[in-house]
Design an enzyme around this catalytic site. Sequence first.
Site, PDB file in Angstrom:
ATOM      1  N   ASP A 188       0.837  -1.194   0.000  1.00 23.80           N
ATOM      2  CA  ASP A 188       0.000   0.000   0.000  1.00 23.80           C
ATOM      3  C   ASP A 188       0.875   1.248   0.000  1.00 23.80           C
ATOM      4  O   ASP A 188       1.962   1.264   0.583  1.00 23.80           O
ATOM      5  CB  ASP A 188      -0.906   0.023   1.233  1.00 23.80           C
ATOM      6  CG  ASP A 188      -1.868  -1.151   1.255  1.00 23.80           C
ATOM      7  OD1 ASP A 188      -2.287  -1.569   0.170  1.00 23.80           O
ATOM      8  OD2 ASP A 188      -2.174  -1.639   2.358  1.00 23.80           O
ATOM      9  N   ASP A 211       1.979   8.193   8.267  1.00 23.71           N
ATOM     10  CA  ASP A 211       2.146   6.769   8.592  1.00 23.71           C
ATOM     11  C   ASP A 211       3.529   6.535   9.187  1.00 23.71           C
ATOM     12  O   ASP A 211       3.691   5.850  10.206  1.00 23.71           O
ATOM     13  CB  ASP A 211       2.027   5.905   7.331  1.00 23.71           C
ATOM     14  CG  ASP A 211       0.594   5.571   6.970  1.00 23.71           C
ATOM     15  OD1 ASP A 211      -0.164   5.195   7.859  1.00 23.71           O
ATOM     16  OD2 ASP A 211       0.260   5.676   5.790  1.00 23.71           O
ATOM     17  N   GLU A 234       2.448  -2.988  10.538  1.00 19.64           N
ATOM     18  CA  GLU A 234       1.970  -3.145   9.165  1.00 19.64           C
ATOM     19  C   GLU A 234       2.897  -2.461   8.168  1.00 19.64           C
ATOM     20  O   GLU A 234       2.981  -2.860   7.004  1.00 19.64           O
ATOM     21  CB  GLU A 234       0.559  -2.552   9.041  1.00 19.64           C
ATOM     22  CG  GLU A 234      -0.032  -2.735   7.654  1.00 19.64           C
ATOM     23  CD  GLU A 234      -1.363  -2.022   7.498  1.00 19.64           C
ATOM     24  OE1 GLU A 234      -1.675  -1.598   6.379  1.00 19.64           O
ATOM     25  OE2 GLU A 234      -2.074  -1.892   8.511  1.00 19.64           O
ATOM     26  N   GLU A 235       3.618  -1.445   8.616  1.00 21.84           N
ATOM     27  CA  GLU A 235       4.474  -0.680   7.716  1.00 21.84           C
ATOM     28  C   GLU A 235       5.820  -1.345   7.452  1.00 21.84           C
ATOM     29  O   GLU A 235       6.566  -0.897   6.580  1.00 21.84           O
ATOM     30  CB  GLU A 235       4.719   0.724   8.289  1.00 21.84           C
ATOM     31  CG  GLU A 235       3.461   1.527   8.574  1.00 21.84           C
ATOM     32  CD  GLU A 235       2.594   1.701   7.332  1.00 21.84           C
ATOM     33  OE1 GLU A 235       3.144   1.798   6.222  1.00 21.84           O
ATOM     34  OE2 GLU A 235       1.363   1.736   7.474  1.00 21.84           O
ATOM     35  N   ASP A 248      -1.089  -1.370  13.657  1.00 20.93           N
ATOM     36  CA  ASP A 248      -1.256  -0.570  12.444  1.00 20.93           C
ATOM     37  C   ASP A 248      -1.150   0.869  12.922  1.00 20.93           C
ATOM     38  O   ASP A 248      -2.051   1.373  13.590  1.00 20.93           O
ATOM     39  CB  ASP A 248      -2.632  -0.831  11.821  1.00 20.93           C
ATOM     40  CG  ASP A 248      -2.873  -0.013  10.551  1.00 20.93           C
ATOM     41  OD1 ASP A 248      -2.047   0.878  10.255  1.00 20.93           O
ATOM     42  OD2 ASP A 248      -3.883  -0.245   9.874  1.00 20.93           O
ATOM     43  N   LEU A 289      -1.346   3.897  11.665  1.00 17.92           N
ATOM     44  CA  LEU A 289      -2.322   4.913  11.278  1.00 17.92           C
ATOM     45  C   LEU A 289      -3.274   4.345  10.237  1.00 17.92           C
ATOM     46  O   LEU A 289      -3.067   4.481   9.031  1.00 17.92           O
ATOM     47  CB  LEU A 289      -1.615   6.162  10.751  1.00 17.92           C
ATOM     48  CG  LEU A 289      -2.322   7.484  11.051  1.00 17.92           C
ATOM     49  CD1 LEU A 289      -2.518   7.696  12.538  1.00 17.92           C
ATOM     50  CD2 LEU A 289      -1.545   8.645  10.471  1.00 17.92           C
ATOM     51  N   ASP A 290      -4.328   3.728  10.705  1.00 17.68           N
ATOM     52  CA  ASP A 290      -5.356   3.159   9.838  1.00 17.68           C
ATOM     53  C   ASP A 290      -6.160   4.287   9.189  1.00 17.68           C
ATOM     54  O   ASP A 290      -6.592   5.218   9.868  1.00 17.68           O
ATOM     55  CB  ASP A 290      -6.278   2.274  10.682  1.00 17.68           C
ATOM     56  CG  ASP A 290      -7.466   1.759   9.895  1.00 17.68           C
ATOM     57  OD1 ASP A 290      -7.244   0.929   8.991  1.00 17.68           O
ATOM     58  OD2 ASP A 290      -8.593   2.190  10.178  1.00 17.68           O
ATOM     59  N   GLU A 343      -5.047  -5.668  11.852  1.00 14.88           N
ATOM     60  CA  GLU A 343      -6.361  -5.036  11.826  1.00 14.88           C
ATOM     61  C   GLU A 343      -7.469  -5.976  12.309  1.00 14.88           C
ATOM     62  O   GLU A 343      -8.191  -5.678  13.256  1.00 14.88           O
ATOM     63  CB  GLU A 343      -6.675  -4.551  10.401  1.00 14.88           C
ATOM     64  CG  GLU A 343      -5.730  -3.465   9.924  1.00 14.88           C
ATOM     65  CD  GLU A 343      -5.816  -3.236   8.414  1.00 14.88           C
ATOM     66  OE1 GLU A 343      -5.927  -2.061   8.013  1.00 14.88           O
ATOM     67  OE2 GLU A 343      -5.759  -4.217   7.643  1.00 14.88           O
TER      68      GLU A 343
END
Length: 337
Positions: free
Chosen positions: A63, A69, A92-93, A115, A117-118, A274
């Site tokens: 993404d 983020d 997630e990053e 995560d 910054l969703d 998530e």
Amino acid sequence: MSRIVTLDEFIIRRQKDFPYASGELTGLLRDIGVAAKIVNREVNKAGLVNILGEAREENASGDTVQKLDLYANEKLIDCLKNSGECCGVASEELEDIIPINSVASKASKYVVVFDPLDGSSNIDVNVSVGTIFGIYRRLSDAESTVEVEDFLQKGLDLVAAGYVLYGTSTLLVYTTGRGVNGFTLDPTIGEFCLSHTDIQIPDRGNYYSVNQGYYLKFDVEMRRYIDHCSDLNLRLRYIGSMVSDIHRILFQGGIFLYPNTRKYPQGKLRLVYECNPLAYIVEQAGGKAITCQLERILELEVNHLHQRATIAIGSPGMVDEMKAFVERYSATPVFNG
């Protein structure tokens, strides 16, 4: 006027609820609260400094990464490294885990997944975003470096999970498996204060959340259920930030759907960062969370850090109704455990 109870005070009071009550989890939750305050400060002044827009790179899931983020990711990692209560993190990053091998953290019992910054693409247009986190008790030897298997645990094994919603007010909602409580950040004193006790999700609601732009790419049984929601005149609400949609559903009821599409046959949302933490919270509030193949989210085997999944989550009556539509219209047998 009732007495104000801060997040720190509440966590310390509830320490006896933790399966291994020796203070580490208490400290870890408090440190996540500190990180949330730092991220909140930057989210609220993002338009005044150069942290809006894309960072021109992709994360481990492919993404596009926003500048904020990266900032949120760095601050969360920094706070957890300095806490002394955490032996490793997975974000997630990032492609891989980050072991924390400082002297203070060597014997730490917990790992954290998050995560940072969703819904971060919403920042540029001032729409609510959030941080999601989950905490597991490590499985590997406490005297050795943390291993990836420590993070590949089922959602059922979560010790705690929560989210922070950065919106018109900033809220931290978390559970340690003994109900769900919410705290609102009071900017005048810089503290999260208890504002929502023992949150219970309604059995049904008037909202459904799905990216209806993908309607024609969904399987037929999901299209039938969405048609059913429309026929009932349910209100479509889809923010593009899962934390925001789940937060609304916790209080007002409803269902959030992210089915598989032709582009994402396994689903798009990340199971570790998530689906599992939010499913744990929703179940603790009396809701349900299953895949669109009708498997309980928290029982799914986790095979790799960036594993994807479908999800239907929210009010129990509505999730059961969605399940009935899948069973009725699915062309192939579905899991019915």
